[in-house]
Design an enzyme around this catalytic site. Structure first.
Site, PDB file in Angstrom:
ATOM      1  N   ASP A 113       0.866  -1.169   0.000  1.00 11.50           N
ATOM      2  CA  ASP A 113       0.000   0.000   0.000  1.00 11.50           C
ATOM      3  C   ASP A 113       0.914   1.234   0.000  1.00 11.50           C
ATOM      4  O   ASP A 113       2.143   1.130   0.130  1.00 11.50           O
ATOM      5  CB  ASP A 113      -0.984  -0.022   1.176  1.00 11.50           C
TER       6      ASP A 113
HETATM    7  C1  BGC Z   1      -5.143   3.098   0.019  1.00  8.08           C
HETATM    8  C2  BGC Z   1      -5.271   2.095  -1.099  1.00  8.08           C
HETATM    9  C3  BGC Z   1      -5.168   2.778  -2.434  1.00  8.08           C
HETATM   10  C4  BGC Z   1      -3.845   3.496  -2.498  1.00  8.08           C
HETATM   11  C5  BGC Z   1      -3.585   4.175  -3.821  1.00  8.08           C
HETATM   12  C6  BGC Z   1      -3.928   3.986  -0.169  1.00  8.08           C
HETATM   13  O1  BGC Z   1      -3.949   5.057   0.722  1.00  8.08           O
HETATM   14  O2  BGC Z   1      -5.079   2.424   1.247  1.00  8.08           O
HETATM   15  O3  BGC Z   1      -6.492   1.404  -0.966  1.00  8.08           O
HETATM   16  O4  BGC Z   1      -5.294   1.853  -3.475  1.00  8.08           O
HETATM   17  O5  BGC Z   1      -3.834   4.483  -1.474  1.00  8.08           O
HETATM   18  O6  BGC Z   1      -4.368   5.275  -4.014  1.00  8.08           O
END
Ligand code: BGC
Length: 789
Positions: free
Chosen positions: A319
């Protein structure tokens, strides 16, 4: 090997903005082809044998990998944010001046996220393909969570449809729209089981049940990916956030989780396993730690289970910054140890933070990480790029504007929204609206006309201007029936605490024959980092409901929200209640359809609605206590009585609000009534390998055609572990005309009765199981079976 010419296509940014008129489109297409031709670069298959389309993806990966330097291999593992929004100007200059340019041209970036300007996408891709030594294309990712431009209900709302086919269709549409903009990869579906409405990301989830979430996980993967990733309307899916992220302690986002091995296996993992079995291309690990080990460095779950036991062949992306954040978690001392731990755990790609970029090559050079481990991280990324056809067609084509927000897309969005909205109360048939009796209709409430809020969380490419609001749709429908609509918002917005405008709202309510009051949560108080400790309607909305209910006119409450809210007292003040989990672009027309009975409501709660936040976590499939409270009786338990009662005895209870929810799991009313006949079970005793057939006659005993969600539950009466008091094992949406009966059949293989113990052994234990069939988790017991050895 014969020498082929490999053409490289490149969409010149100049041709993109004005591809709307067909004549102009044709001229531009000609220009596009001319540019392609002039920029065509000749490459021989002898120089780049991995470009041979007739070889398998694995062969192509091996031949490419054998040519890659250490730095190029590490390069594939880095994902960087895009550059849109950072500056404006000529695309080529923008890219050439960006910090990314150098990295991409040196082959040090494998993927970009958050870039949806097609001209920039193509120019960045051109740099990767034409200027980097090996020409490895980038993969562009984006959060296409519940639609791209056409916004569907939030995933929790999609779960309320209990309709996997419709979820597949919605994801297919989202994929088609997104791929037309150069996106090849979505960070969806999120399948984190959530038993806690405080957690803002419950909005992005499919709710509390592993069976329902698994079915929708498969449906989403199939929708996004289609038959073949290389189709021009497919996206690689990314199932997230592996695993247990929704168990965040206290419902506080990013928080620690304590999950027993059996709960991990029985509750949190099934939707991930379902996605892997359905062929999901990628997976994202969560920010959180499980029992003390952050998922981004969790070798056991990522490597041993995901790759070893489940044979996952796609790639894992971290993530955002989550590898770096293991330093803040306190399990990595610095970027280098974080990079080493994540690489060893099997995280293939690092999102945003630079631990891999800065340290992996050195870790391989000094022998701390073997090159074969590095290769194992690179290979699945290349394989997915081959499967997406990126080496064969790296660019996004122009002229695709017509794919966005089409009539079909909007009709589908309206259908999904309609099936997602849940009728939670309908006293004396208040709904549907009786056209002849309603001359004046009052619409009140801060969310009646809020274009942005009905779209919900995570809509980076949605546009509020596209939203059709409840007020607009009610006005349009009312006009057809000669009904006058009187609108007063009553409050400035959902946060407004001032009661100044109530008098005006009350006056309008007094004039009307029926009042529709539209309240809820604005879009940006659910979703990531939006945990709430208070689940009441914000602002003075409760006071507004009281003021309007005192007028005494028939009152329909519509709640638009990203989660279950605690609205027990409000339910008692209104005659009917429709709950719309932020239903997207077409929320308004969908609500109007239901209000006027064009269609009967059919959504069912995908998650338990608590009476009070103090009851959370509250979920239907909890294990039994040695001292359970008296059995749940919906009619008796539905009112909120928070007076303290110390006479409840020594059992698992709350002496104020009691142990039972406001609305149970799987619950939702209809404009018709369904009755269930005697359910037949095909056997009384079964062995492993056999399947129980359950046949349930369901009759529409009311007066309008409608859909029912028939649900099958079981209870394992005695196990070597405490077992859930109820577990969903099947569901089916059936449409029945008035008076029609249908036999709904379920096949329940004995293997579906298996569970994992805390040694992570999968067991099918002999013993008795009760079977329940009905229209919610309040389904009555219809029989019992015995599993024998
Ligand atoms: C979130 C993810 C997301 C990623 C990219 C993160 O803060 O937890 O679910 O896909 O950002 O935007």
């Amino acid at each position: 090997m014969p020498v082929h010419k490999v053409a490289r296509t490149y969409v010149e940014s100049l041709v993109l903005p004005c591809a709307n008129s067909s004549l102009l489109g044709f001229a531009l297409l000609m220009g596009f082809l001319a540019i392609n031709f002039s920029l065509a670069e000749e490459t021989t298959l002898e120089q780049r044998p991995w470009l041979d389309k007739s070889a398998s993806p694995d062969e192509r990966v091996s031949s490419l990998l054998s040519q890659m330097t250490l730095e190029e291999k590490v390069g594939q593992l880095n994902q960087s944010n895009g550059i849109s929004g950072q500056a404006t100007g000529n695309t080529k200059n923008l890219v050439a001046d960006s910090a990314l340019y150098q990295l991409i041209s040196k082959g040090q970036i494998g993927s970009i996220l958050n870039e949806v300007d097609r001209a920039i996408v193509n120019e960045l891709q051109r740099v990767a393909v034409q200027e980097s030594r090996l020409g490895i294309p980038l993969i562009f990712g984006r959060d296409v969570i519940h639609g791209f431009r056409t916004i569907f209900p939030i995933p929790l709302g999609q779960a309320a449809t209990w309709n996997p086919e419709l979820v597949t269709a919605a994801c297919r549409t989202a994929a088609r729209e997104a791929r037309s903009k150069g996106i090849q990869w979505t960070f969806a579906p999120m399948v984190d089981i959530s038993r806690d409405p405080r957690w803002g990301r419950i909005a992005e989830s499919f709710g509390e049940d592993p069976y329902l979430a698994s079915a929708l996980s498969i449906a989403s993967v199939e929708g996004y990916q289609g038959d073949d990733l290389s189709n021009s309307d497919s996206l690689a899916a990314c199932v997230k956030h592996f695993a247990g992220y929704g168990a965040a302690e206290g419902g506080r986002d990013y928080n620690t989780t304590m999950i027993s091995p059996s709960a991990m296996r029985n509750v949190y993992l099934p939707p991930f396993k379902a996605a892997v079995d359905a062929g999901v291309a990628t997976l994202m690990c969560g920010f959180h730690d499980v029992n003390g080990i952050p998922m981004s460095v969790n070798k056991y779950w990522l490597n041993d289970v995901l790759r070893g036991e489940w044979d996952f062949r796609g790639f894992v992306v971290s993530d955002w910054d989550s590898i770096f954040e293991t330093i803040e978690h306190g399990v990595s001392k610095d970027e280098q140890t974080a990079a080493l731990a994540a690489a060893r755990a099997g995280v293939n790609m690092e999102m945003n933070s630079p631990c891999y970029r800065n340290h992996l090559a050195e870790l391989v050079s000094n022998g701390q990480l073997s090159e074969s481990t590095l290769d194992d991280l690179v290979k699945p990324i290349l394989r997915i790029k081959f499967r997406l056809g990126l080496f064969d067609q790296p660019y996004s084509e122009p002229n695709s504007e017509r794919l966005l927000l089409t009539k079909n897309n909007l009709e589908l969005a309206q259908k999904v929204a309609r099936q997602s909205i849940i009728l939670l109360k309908n006293e004396d048939g208040t709904l549907p609206i009786k056209k002849s009796q309603i001359k004046e209709l009052a619409v009140i409430g801060p969310l009646a006309d809020s274009k942005r809020d009905q779209l919900g969380t995570w809509i980076p490419d949605g546009k509020e201007a596209d939203s059709q609001t409840p007020l607009a749709a009610i006005r349009a429908t009312a006009k057809l029936h000669g009904t006058e609509v009187l609108f007063v918002p009553g409050l400035e917005d959902d946060f407004d605490r001032s009661t100044e405008r109530f008098a005006e709202a009350v006056t309008v309510a007094e004039r009307a024959d029926l009042v529709i009051l539209i309240v809820g949560e604005r879009a940006n108080i659910s979703g990531e980092a939006r945990s709430r400790a208070i689940l009441d309607l914000p602002g003075a909305q409760n006071e507004l409901i009281s003021a309007i209910s005192e007028v005494g006119k028939p009152l329909v409450l519509i709640v638009q929200a990203g989660r279950p809210l605690t609205i027990g007292k409000q339910v008692e003040q209104v005659n009917a209640l429709l709950y719309s989990l932020h239903a997207g672009t077409m929320a308004g027309p969908a609500l109007a359809d239901l209000l006027w009975g064009v269609e009967s409501p059919s959504g069912k709660t995908p998650v338990t609605f608590p009476k009070s936040v103090g009851q959370v976590p509250l979920y239907y499939n909890h294990v039994n206590s040695g001292r359970p409270p008296r059995p749940y009786e919906y009619e008796k338990d539905k009112t909120v009585d928070d007076s303290i009662n110390v006479e409840l005895g020594y059992n698992s209870n709350y002496i104020d609000v009691g142990p039972y929810p406001q609305f149970p799991f799987g619950f939702g009313l209809s404009y018709t009534a369904f009755s269930y006949g005697e359910v037949e079970l095909s056997a009384a005793k079964l062995r492993d390998g056999e399947t129980l057939a359950v046949r349930a006659p369901v009759t529409n005993s009311g007066e309008v055609a409608a859909d029912e969600i028939v649900q099958l539950y079981i209870r394992d009466l005695v196990g070597s572990l405490t077992r859930p008091v109820l577990e969903l094992k099947g569901f089916r949406r059936v449409r029945l005309a008035p008076g029609e009966t249908s036999i709904v059949e379920f096949a329940l293989p004995v293997s579906d009765l298996a569970f994992y113990n805390n040694d992570e052994e999968r067991l099918i234990e002999p013993g008795e199981f009760e079977i329940f069939v009905g229209g919610s988790s309040l389904a009555p017991k219809v029989g019992k079976i015995e599993i024998v050895k």
